[in-house]
Structures are given as C-alpha cells and as structure tokens.
Scaffold this active site. Structure first.
Site, short mmCIF file in Angstrom:
data_model
loop_
_atom_site.label_atom_id
_atom_site.label_comp_id
_atom_site.label_asym_id
_atom_site.label_seq_id
_atom_site.Cartn_x
_atom_site.Cartn_y
_atom_site.Cartn_z
N ASP A 184 0.88 -1.14 0.04
CA ASP A 184 -0.20 -0.07 0.05
C ASP A 184 0.98 1.34 -0.03
O ASP A 184 1.93 1.16 0.47
CB ASP A 184 -0.82 -0.04 1.18
CG ASP A 184 -1.88 1.12 1.25
OD1 ASP A 184 -2.18 1.58 -0.09
OD2 ASP A 184 -2.29 1.69 2.15
N SER A 185 0.32 2.43 -0.15
CA SER A 185 1.22 3.61 -0.37
C SER A 185 1.40 4.11 1.11
O SER A 185 2.42 4.90 1.33
CB SER A 185 0.29 4.89 -1.09
OG SER A 185 -0.94 4.77 -0.33
N GLY A 231 -2.49 9.23 -4.25
CA GLY A 231 -3.82 9.77 -4.77
C GLY A 231 -3.73 11.01 -5.24
O GLY A 231 -4.85 11.30 -6.10
N CYS A 287 -3.42 -0.96 -2.16
CA CYS A 287 -3.75 0.25 -2.56
C CYS A 287 -4.83 0.56 -3.78
O CYS A 287 -4.46 0.08 -4.90
CB CYS A 287 -2.38 0.89 -2.85
SG CYS A 287 -2.71 2.77 -3.42
N THR A 318 -5.43 3.31 -5.31
CA THR A 318 -4.86 4.14 -6.42
C THR A 318 -3.96 3.30 -7.29
O THR A 318 -3.82 3.35 -8.50
CB THR A 318 -3.99 5.18 -5.77
OG1 THR A 318 -5.00 5.93 -4.89
CG2 THR A 318 -3.78 6.37 -6.94
N GLU A 336 -5.10 9.91 8.68
CA GLU A 336 -3.64 10.16 8.69
C GLU A 336 -3.39 10.55 10.03
O GLU A 336 -2.51 10.44 10.91
CB GLU A 336 -2.96 10.62 7.88
CG GLU A 336 -2.82 9.70 6.40
CD GLU A 336 -1.98 8.60 6.60
OE1 GLU A 336 -0.66 8.86 6.98
OE2 GLU A 336 -2.16 7.45 6.00
N CYS A 352 -10.92 3.14 -1.19
CA CYS A 352 -9.88 3.80 -0.74
C CYS A 352 -9.25 3.25 0.54
O CYS A 352 -10.19 2.64 1.21
CB CYS A 352 -9.80 5.13 -0.55
SG CYS A 352 -8.30 5.89 0.27
N THR A 353 -8.01 2.61 0.87
CA THR A 353 -7.74 1.83 1.74
C THR A 353 -8.07 2.32 3.06
O THR A 353 -8.19 1.78 4.17
CB THR A 353 -6.07 1.55 1.74
OG1 THR A 353 -5.55 3.09 1.57
CG2 THR A 353 -5.73 0.82 0.62
N HIS A 354 -8.04 3.75 3.16
CA HIS A 354 -8.37 4.41 4.42
C HIS A 354 -9.66 4.58 4.95
O HIS A 354 -10.04 4.75 6.08
CB HIS A 354 -7.70 5.93 4.44
CG HIS A 354 -6.21 5.96 4.31
ND1 HIS A 354 -5.44 5.54 3.51
CD2 HIS A 354 -5.28 6.94 5.35
CE1 HIS A 354 -4.17 5.87 3.67
NE2 HIS A 354 -4.22 6.40 4.87
N1 DGL Z 1 -3.62 3.88 -0.39
C1 DGL Z 1 -4.37 4.97 -1.29
C2 DGL Z 1 -5.83 4.13 -1.92
O1 DGL Z 1 -6.24 3.42 -1.40
C3 DGL Z 1 -5.04 5.88 -0.51
C4 DGL Z 1 -3.65 6.92 0.09
C5 DGL Z 1 -2.80 7.39 -0.95
O2 DGL Z 1 -3.55 8.37 -1.70
O3 DGL Z 1 -1.91 7.15 -1.19
O4 DGL Z 1 -6.03 4.88 -2.80
#
Ligand code: DGL
Length: 278
Positions: free
Chosen positions: A13-14, A46, A77, A79, A154, A192-194
């Site tokens: 993941d990012s 993102g 991730c 994105t 975050e 999105c992961t978050h």
């Molecule tokens: N991990 C990214 C996603 O799921 C979210 C965080 C980012 O923008 O890097 O899209």
C-alpha cells in the site's frame, strides 16, 4: 516455488491503510508468511500522476519480491491498483492481484438496483477504473473523489466532528449528482484503503437503504481462491495462534507502529525502515 516452506504473500500500500486488506487476508490464509510494505515516504499516491504512481508502485513491488521473497502480491492500494497494475505486473515475475476487480465483484453481489456509488482518491476517480470494472459486471457507477479523507485518517481523526462534517458534505454532493444523473444507487463502495476506518461515520451519513462495502474481504476471498489452492493454503482446520507478519515502511515508522494497529486490529510489531530509492 518451494513447497517445503511457508509461502510469502507480499501486500503493498502507499501507506498503512492497506493493513485492512492484510487483516482480511490473515483471516483467510493464516498460515502464510506476510510481508507488508507501506510506501509512507511517498504517500499520498492519490494526488499524483499515473507515471509517478507506476514508478513508485513498481519499486515497492520489486522490494517485496526481490528482498522479501514474495511469491505473489496483493496491491491493497486502490490508487496503485487503478493506475499501475500493468506496470507492477511488468516489474515482477509473480502473480499480482489488485483491489478494484474484487471491489466491483462485491458491489455486484450487494446491489439490487445495479447503480452504485464509489468514493476514492482523485487519481482513482480520474482513472475511472471502478466505473469500468463495474460496467463489466453490468453495474452503473458514479465515482467521487474525497481528497480530504486520507489526511483526516492519517491524523487519527477517525471519530471527529470535523471528519463527520466533511463526510456529510461529500456524500450530500454525491447523492445530488446521482439524482441528477437519474441513478437509483443502493450500494456505496469504499474505494480507498483509508475509508474502512471511517465506516461508522460513513454508514451514519448515507441514506437508509444504501449498503456500504469495501474491497478488503472480497480481495481476500479472491486471493484465497487464486493463490490459496496453488500454495496449498487453507484456513480450514487450523488453529493458528499468531500469523507471521513483517511490516516495512519507507518513512514514519513510529507513526505506522502507533496507528497501524487500528487498521490491522492487532499490534503491528516492529516496523522496519526501507529505502526504496527516488
Ligand atoms: N492507498 C491509497 C488508496 O487506497 C490512499 C492513500 C494515498 O492516496 O496514497 O487509494
């Protein structure tokens, strides 16, 4: 592949939001060894271009395969899955699974009306990867970027009045856009992961009758189907006490250790710092 040792599943993941996907994977494939990499130095993906996302994601995938011996990769991730799955597949010689297709599969299973809403990062929305995947499943999808939500998570503001207000504004806009487009949505995909960390606030803000889904569970199910069999991995009949998890981050290791447990639902342990290059 060496069948005498525990196979390693690389999860990328990012940041550390992808730990929600790792959590689902552990439940389904508890006897695998997991190597999780969060490219926290270069988060957020993102708001970046396809070219940059592809470069970062390919470097991260290579770390998991070359340094950690991952025999297959899950791109947690959204994105990176939306914009760089091909680049990642070209960069590593192992099977790669992203989260978009499993997310669309979950939406298909959840929706009766065939109209779904998707919230995600700017880059994911601009790629229209979810709309395309949903269309392939016979669904109409309306996508909306919610760029303020990643920084709020975050910051740890997962239950904060400001976050609640931001979610309401985004969802009100999305519902108005859906009505203007003549859609009758009954499903909201957290693309999105978050966002799974905001699920209680999101569920409280959606109109009644709309189901909220995320791709973590569906991704883990797909991984079990695709990889579990070929690696003789199965959750059935096993009494696993502690799965083997190794976490790596390209920056903010302490923050990862502090906040990561919220995503993983267990302690993440010692996170190792890695240098992925420029
Ligand atoms: N991990 C990214 C996603 O799921 C979210 C965080 C980012 O923008 O890097 O899209």
């Amino acid at each position: 592949m060496n069948s005498n040792r525990t196979p390693t599943i690389g999860v990328f993941d990012s940041g550390f939001g992808g730990l929600t996907v790792l959590r689902a994977l552990i439940q389904r494939l508890p006897q695998a060894r997991f190597a999780f990499l969060g490219d926290t130095a270069r988060l957020p993906y993102g708001s970046k271009s396809r070219r940059t996302i592809a470069r970062y994601a390919a470097q991260s995938a290579q770390f998991l395969v070359q340094e950690q011996g991952a025999e297959f990769l899950i791109i947690a991730c959204n994105t990176a899955s939306a914009l760089a799955l091909d680049a990642i597949q070209d960069a590593v010689p192992v099977p790669v699974l992203g989260v978009i297709e499993p997310g669309a599969t979950a939406a298909r299973a959840a929706s009766r009306t065939g109209d779904v809403l998707v919230i995600a990062t700017d880059a994911t929305v601009q790629s229209h990867a979810y709309a395309a995947a949903c269309r392939a499943h016979g669904l109409r999808a309306l996508e909306k970027a919610c760029p303020l939500l990643v920084p709020l998570v975050e910051e740890g503001w997962t239950d904060h009045p400001v976050t609640e207000q931001v979610i309401r504004i985004y969802l009100d806009e999305l519902n108005a856009e859906a009505a203007a487009a003549g859609l009758n949505p009954d499903t909201l995909v957290l693309g999105c992961t978050h966002y799974p960390l905001l699920r209680p606030l999101i569920e409280a803000a959606v109109p009644s009758g709309i189901r909220v889904i995320d791709s973590a569970e569906s991704t883990a199910e797909t991984a079990q189907r695709q990889f579990g069999e070929s690696f003789a991995l199965s959750a059935a009949g096993l009494d696993i006490v502690e799965p083997e998890i190794h976490c790596f981050a390209s920056d903010s290791v302490e923050k990862f250790e502090r906040l990561g447990s919220r995503f993983l639902d267990r302690a993440v342990g010692k996170v190792k710092l890695v240098d992925l290059g420029g």
